[in-house]
Design a protein around this motif. Sequence first.
Motif, PDB file in Angstrom:
ATOM      1  N   SER A 156      14.325 -11.419   0.985  1.00  0.00           N
ATOM      2  CA  SER A 156      14.491 -12.561   1.882  1.00  0.00           C
ATOM      3  C   SER A 156      13.408 -12.626   2.956  1.00  0.00           C
ATOM      4  N   GLY A 157      12.553 -11.608   3.045  1.00  0.00           N
ATOM      5  CA  GLY A 157      11.516 -11.578   4.071  1.00  0.00           C
ATOM      6  C   GLY A 157      10.281 -12.369   3.672  1.00  0.00           C
ATOM      7  N   GLY A 158       9.266 -12.320   4.531  1.00  0.00           N
ATOM      8  CA  GLY A 158       8.053 -13.118   4.301  1.00  0.00           C
ATOM      9  C   GLY A 158       7.338 -12.738   3.010  1.00  0.00           C
ATOM     10  N   ILE A 159       6.953 -11.479   2.890  1.00  0.00           N
ATOM     11  CA  ILE A 159       6.233 -11.042   1.688  1.00  0.00           C
ATOM     12  C   ILE A 159       7.181 -11.049   0.491  1.00  0.00           C
ATOM     13  N   ARG A 173      19.957  -8.589   3.289  1.00  0.00           N
ATOM     14  CA  ARG A 173      21.252  -8.418   3.964  1.00  0.00           C
ATOM     15  C   ARG A 173      21.954  -9.741   4.195  1.00  0.00           C
ATOM     16  N   ARG A 230      20.306 -16.584   3.235  1.00  0.00           N
ATOM     17  CA  ARG A 230      18.847 -16.590   2.996  1.00  0.00           C
ATOM     18  C   ARG A 230      18.537 -16.295   1.536  1.00  0.00           C
ATOM     19  N   ASP A 251      22.915  -3.661   2.921  1.00  0.00           N
ATOM     20  CA  ASP A 251      22.101  -3.071   3.985  1.00  0.00           C
ATOM     21  C   ASP A 251      21.677  -1.687   3.499  1.00  0.00           C
ATOM     22  N   LEU A 252      20.389  -1.472   3.374  1.00  0.00           N
ATOM     23  CA  LEU A 252      19.893  -0.198   2.819  1.00  0.00           C
ATOM     24  C   LEU A 252      20.168   0.974   3.760  1.00  0.00           C
ATOM     25  N   ASN A 283      10.256  -2.894  -1.022  1.00  0.00           N
ATOM     26  CA  ASN A 283       9.501  -3.762  -0.112  1.00  0.00           C
ATOM     27  C   ASN A 283      10.158  -3.885   1.266  1.00  0.00           C
ATOM     28  N   TYR A 297       5.761   3.895  12.798  1.00  0.00           N
ATOM     29  CA  TYR A 297       5.523   3.085  11.589  1.00  0.00           C
ATOM     30  C   TYR A 297       4.525   3.818  10.676  1.00  0.00           C
ATOM     31  N   LYS A 342       4.855   5.029   6.755  1.00  0.00           N
ATOM     32  CA  LYS A 342       3.993   4.506   5.684  1.00  0.00           C
ATOM     33  C   LYS A 342       3.065   5.589   5.116  1.00  0.00           C
ATOM     34  N   THR A 369       0.038  -9.279   8.161  1.00  0.00           N
ATOM     35  CA  THR A 369       0.468 -10.453   7.387  1.00  0.00           C
ATOM     36  C   THR A 369       1.386 -11.286   8.268  1.00  0.00           C
ATOM     37  N   THR A 399       4.323 -12.734   9.079  1.00  0.00           N
ATOM     38  CA  THR A 399       5.762 -12.777   8.797  1.00  0.00           C
ATOM     39  C   THR A 399       6.505 -12.443  10.091  1.00  0.00           C
ATOM     40  N   ASN A 435       6.308  -9.018  12.488  1.00  0.00           N
ATOM     41  CA  ASN A 435       5.465  -8.805  13.667  1.00  0.00           C
ATOM     42  C   ASN A 435       5.897  -9.701  14.831  1.00  0.00           C
TER      43      ASN A 435
HETATM   44  N1  LIG Z   1       3.934  -8.273   7.861  1.00  0.00           N
HETATM   45  C1  LIG Z   1       2.960  -7.365   7.958  1.00  0.00           C
HETATM   46  O1  LIG Z   1       2.064  -7.468   8.827  1.00  0.00           O
HETATM   47  C2  LIG Z   1       2.918  -6.206   7.008  1.00  0.00           C
HETATM   48  C3  LIG Z   1       1.712  -5.487   6.890  1.00  0.00           C
HETATM   49  C4  LIG Z   1       1.659  -4.390   6.048  1.00  0.00           C
HETATM   50  C5  LIG Z   1       2.795  -4.013   5.344  1.00  0.00           C
HETATM   51  N2  LIG Z   1       3.941  -4.716   5.456  1.00  0.00           N
HETATM   52  C6  LIG Z   1       5.123  -4.253   4.715  1.00  0.00           C
HETATM   53  O2  LIG Z   1       5.552  -5.266   3.827  1.00  0.00           O
HETATM   54  C7  LIG Z   1       6.972  -5.149   3.616  1.00  0.00           C
HETATM   55  C8  LIG Z   1       7.621  -6.502   3.825  1.00  0.00           C
HETATM   56  O3  LIG Z   1       7.392  -6.896   5.163  1.00  0.00           O
HETATM   57  P1  LIG Z   1       7.507  -8.405   5.680  1.00  0.00           P
HETATM   58  O4  LIG Z   1       6.341  -8.636   6.545  1.00  0.00           O
HETATM   59  O5  LIG Z   1       7.786  -9.334   4.568  1.00  0.00           O
HETATM   60  O6  LIG Z   1       8.796  -8.258   6.630  1.00  0.00           O
HETATM   61  P2  LIG Z   1       9.964  -9.281   6.976  1.00  0.00           P
HETATM   62  O7  LIG Z   1       9.531 -10.683   6.796  1.00  0.00           O
HETATM   63  O8  LIG Z   1      10.462  -8.858   8.322  1.00  0.00           O
HETATM   64  O9  LIG Z   1      11.081  -8.937   5.876  1.00  0.00           O
HETATM   65  C9  LIG Z   1      11.720  -7.692   5.895  1.00  0.00           C
HETATM   66  C10 LIG Z   1      12.708  -7.637   4.761  1.00  0.00           C
HETATM   67  O10 LIG Z   1      13.375  -6.373   4.821  1.00  0.00           O
HETATM   68  C11 LIG Z   1      14.781  -6.616   4.816  1.00  0.00           C
HETATM   69  N3  LIG Z   1      15.497  -5.635   5.612  1.00  0.00           N
HETATM   70  C12 LIG Z   1      15.306  -5.342   6.922  1.00  0.00           C
HETATM   71  N4  LIG Z   1      16.179  -4.405   7.304  1.00  0.00           N
HETATM   72  C13 LIG Z   1      16.927  -4.103   6.208  1.00  0.00           C
HETATM   73  C14 LIG Z   1      17.995  -3.215   5.959  1.00  0.00           C
HETATM   74  N5  LIG Z   1      18.486  -2.428   6.916  1.00  0.00           N
HETATM   75  N6  LIG Z   1      18.529  -3.161   4.712  1.00  0.00           N
HETATM   76  C15 LIG Z   1      18.046  -3.970   3.761  1.00  0.00           C
HETATM   77  N7  LIG Z   1      17.033  -4.824   3.912  1.00  0.00           N
HETATM   78  C16 LIG Z   1      16.497  -4.890   5.133  1.00  0.00           C
HETATM   79  C17 LIG Z   1      14.956  -7.987   5.444  1.00  0.00           C
HETATM   80  O11 LIG Z   1      16.191  -8.494   5.034  1.00  0.00           O
HETATM   81  P3  LIG Z   1      17.087  -9.474   5.972  1.00  0.00           P
HETATM   82  O12 LIG Z   1      16.764 -10.860   5.547  1.00  0.00           O
HETATM   83  O13 LIG Z   1      18.452  -9.081   5.655  1.00  0.00           O
HETATM   84  O14 LIG Z   1      16.680  -9.183   7.405  1.00  0.00           O
HETATM   85  C18 LIG Z   1      13.779  -8.722   4.839  1.00  0.00           C
HETATM   86  O15 LIG Z   1      14.093  -9.153   3.553  1.00  0.00           O
HETATM   87  C19 LIG Z   1       7.455  -4.068   4.597  1.00  0.00           C
HETATM   88  O16 LIG Z   1       7.599  -2.854   3.920  1.00  0.00           O
HETATM   89  C20 LIG Z   1       6.327  -3.983   5.603  1.00  0.00           C
HETATM   90  O17 LIG Z   1       6.254  -2.709   6.226  1.00  0.00           O
HETATM   91  C21 LIG Z   1       4.036  -5.814   6.256  1.00  0.00           C
END
Ligand SMILES: NC(=O)c1ccc[n+]([C@@H]2O[C@H](COP(=O)([O-])OP(=O)(O)OC[C@H]3O[C@@H](n4cnc5c(N)ncnc54)[C@H](OP(=O)(O)O)[C@@H]3O)[C@@H](O)[C@H]2O)c1
Length: 269
Positions: free
Chosen positions: A14-17, A37, A41, A61-62, A87, A150, A154, A183, A185, A188
């Motif tokens: 459900s998140g950005g990526i 979760r 969404r 919820d993981l 992810n 973080y 990672k 990225t 989303t 950040n």
């Molecule tokens: N954005 C960046 O700048 C960036 C850069 C490098 C790497 N990444 C990595 O890319 C991956 C995706 O990031 P994103 O930017 O897409 O983040 P995001 O938009 O914040 O999405 C995070 C996702 O993780 C889920 N999540 C959060 N807490 C959770 C929990 N306790 N149990 C289950 N699911 C949970 C969220 O679900 P809900 O909808 O339920 O909240 C959402 O689907 C992450 O591993 C991040 O570290 C991101």
Amino acid sequence: MRLRDKTVLLTGASGGIGAALAQELAAAGARLLLQGRDRTRLNRLLAGLPEPGQHSIVVADLLRTEQRPALLQAVQKAGGLDVLINNAGTSHFAWLEDQAQEQISEQLALNLTAPILLTRELLPWLRRPGLVMNIGSAFGGIGYPGYSVYCAGKFGLRGFSEALGRELADSRIKVLYFAPRATRTTLNSSRVYDLNQALGNHTDSPELVAAQAMMALQKEQRQRWLGWPEWLLVRVNALFPGLLDRGLAKQTAVIARYAEHHCDKEAKS
Ligand SMILES: NC(=O)c1ccc[n+]([C@@H]2O[C@H](COP(=O)([O-])OP(=O)(O)OC[C@H]3O[C@@H](n4cnc5c(N)ncnc54)[C@H](OP(=O)(O)O)[C@@H]3O)[C@@H](O)[C@H]2O)c1
């Protein structure tokens, strides 16, 4: 791996990526188990995919031990898995001394412990050939001020990916580490975007990241670092960390100004 008719479990769908990657995977003909979760969404995401009836959602919820069996049950119901994409993740941009114990524990639990436990639970259900893709970060190769926790997660996920890949070398299961840079989303805060703008750091769109992740899956790339300067900096850091120490030392005061709490304290003093 060709993804047509493959069963893929995507956490953080459900998140950005995650949502952008779900679109790519569905367009390639994969059958998706989409974890998040928030049921609303996830249902919205599902409705926007080609052939929504081919896919299903898993609300869990993981970080809640009692909710994790839902993922195993979904995989069992699907009759097995071809690809697991770890992810889901979270990030808190703050100096270590300004982070509460719960924030530290939650970041490590979601970014490191959860993918390890989920992979262990699902390995018996992963078909051969099979893929595990762990979504890491450029900060899994470069220790960056304001991201100590973080980075710990990672870097750890990268070590886990490498060691498990070697452990499974004879099993026809490959473990991939895919590392985006910044990225756009909701992971950040606005402070992160302001910092990146101030430093001239590039920010990618989730769609670009998802397209690159698809290529990494299709080519089964063991490690993939997005972005040219980041790719180079990870290598330079591994060989000559002192060079990055010096480069980052010049930026640390600027980074500290944007980090959460740090700037609040400054404003108060
Ligand atoms: N954005 C960046 O700048 C960036 C850069 C490098 C790497 N990444 C990595 O890319 C991956 C995706 O990031 P994103 O930017 O897409 O983040 P995001 O938009 O914040 O999405 C995070 C996702 O993780 C889920 N999540 C959060 N807490 C959770 C929990 N306790 N149990 C289950 N699911 C949970 C969220 O679900 P809900 O909808 O339920 O909240 C959402 O689907 C992450 O591993 C991040 O570290 C991101």
